[in-house]
Structure formats: structure tokens, C-alpha cells
Design an enzyme around this catalytic site. Structure first.
Site, PDB file in Angstrom:
ATOM      1  N   CYS A 148      -3.334  76.045 -41.544  1.00  0.00           N
ATOM      2  CA  CYS A 148      -4.416  75.123 -41.894  1.00  0.00           C
ATOM      3  C   CYS A 148      -5.291  74.852 -40.668  1.00  0.00           C
ATOM      4  O   CYS A 148      -4.840  74.237 -39.703  1.00  0.00           O
ATOM      5  CB  CYS A 148      -3.810  73.820 -42.424  1.00  0.00           C
ATOM      6  SG  CYS A 148      -4.984  72.477 -42.645  1.00  0.00           S
ATOM      7  N   CYS A 202      -5.859  71.145 -39.901  1.00  0.00           N
ATOM      8  CA  CYS A 202      -4.654  70.536 -39.322  1.00  0.00           C
ATOM      9  C   CYS A 202      -4.585  70.811 -37.827  1.00  0.00           C
ATOM     10  O   CYS A 202      -4.272  69.921 -37.035  1.00  0.00           O
ATOM     11  CB  CYS A 202      -3.403  71.088 -39.992  1.00  0.00           C
ATOM     12  SG  CYS A 202      -3.327  70.842 -41.771  1.00  0.00           S
TER      13      CYS A 202
END
Length: 121
Positions: free
Chosen positions: A49, A52
Site C-alpha cells: 500500500c 500506508c
């Protein structure tokens, strides 16, 4: 370009001065400069991600300011993903005494929530 500048300026303002500036409180006044141990942030993230990974330095800054941040890998902990009904990444859940009090997918909104709840910065 202006949007990036505003985002950077907002982050700098939010993180500037996270350490308490006031003298230590009197014994009658509770110390609200640090979060209580009953507050936690569950940060659901994943290696794949990009958002993230981009938010990791901000999470580290929150830790330095005394916030207990628990990073939970989305792929490694499907039991917690199901329990907290995580559908998107990143997801940040603020817990007090083990109960969810707030949830967001935005690190900037998480910082604002913590400022309000914990009077942290």
C-alpha cells in the site's frame, strides 16, 4: 503546486511543538500533555500500500509525541481485519479502553482527532 504547499504547511503546523511547553502542572491539575495509557491507535497497513508507506513517518512522529500506535499488517492479521471490518487501507482506529471511539482513512484527520481527544499538540 499550491495544494502540496498547503498540505505540507498543515503537517508542519500540526507537528510543530508536540512536546509540552508549559511548566509541569500542579498536583491538583491532571497532566493532559500526554495521552493516557487507555488510548491506542490501530494502524492497519500493508507493504504493498503506497499510502500506508507514505504515512509511516507521520505515525513515527505520533509515537515520539507519546501516542501508542499499533501497526497491524493487513495480510498477516486477517482476524483483526475481520473484527474491525477494515475495507480500505490505510485505516486508523482510535480506541479507548479497548473500545473504538473513532475511525478514519486519513492521517491528517487522525492527527486532528488526536489533538481534539487527547489535547496532545
Amino acid at each position: 503546486m499550491m495544494r502540496r504547499f498547503l498540505l505540507t504547511a498543515t503537517v508542519l503546523v500540526l507537528f510543530c511543538g508536540c512536546e509540552p511547553q508549559a511548566p509541569s502542572p500542579s498536583p491538583k491539575t491532571p497532566d493532559r500533555s500526554r495521552p493516557t495509557p487507555s488510548h491506542q491507535v490501530y494502524a492497519f497497513t500493508a507493504d504493498w500500500c503506497q499510502a500506508c508507506q507514505r504515512d509511516k513517518p507521520k505515525l513515527a512522529e505520533l509515537r515520539r509525541c507519546g501516542v501508542e500506535v499499533v501497526e497491524i499488517d493487513y495480510d498477516a492479521r486477517p482476524d483483526l481485519v475481520r473484527k474491525y471490518r477494515v475495507r480500505r487501507l490505510p485505516t486508523y482506529i482510535v480506541l479507548k479502553d479497548g473500545e473504538e471511539v473513532e475511525r478514519t482513512e486519513s492521517i491528517l484527520l487522525l492527527i486532528k482527532i488526536l489533538r481534539f481527544i487527547l489535547k496532545l499538540f
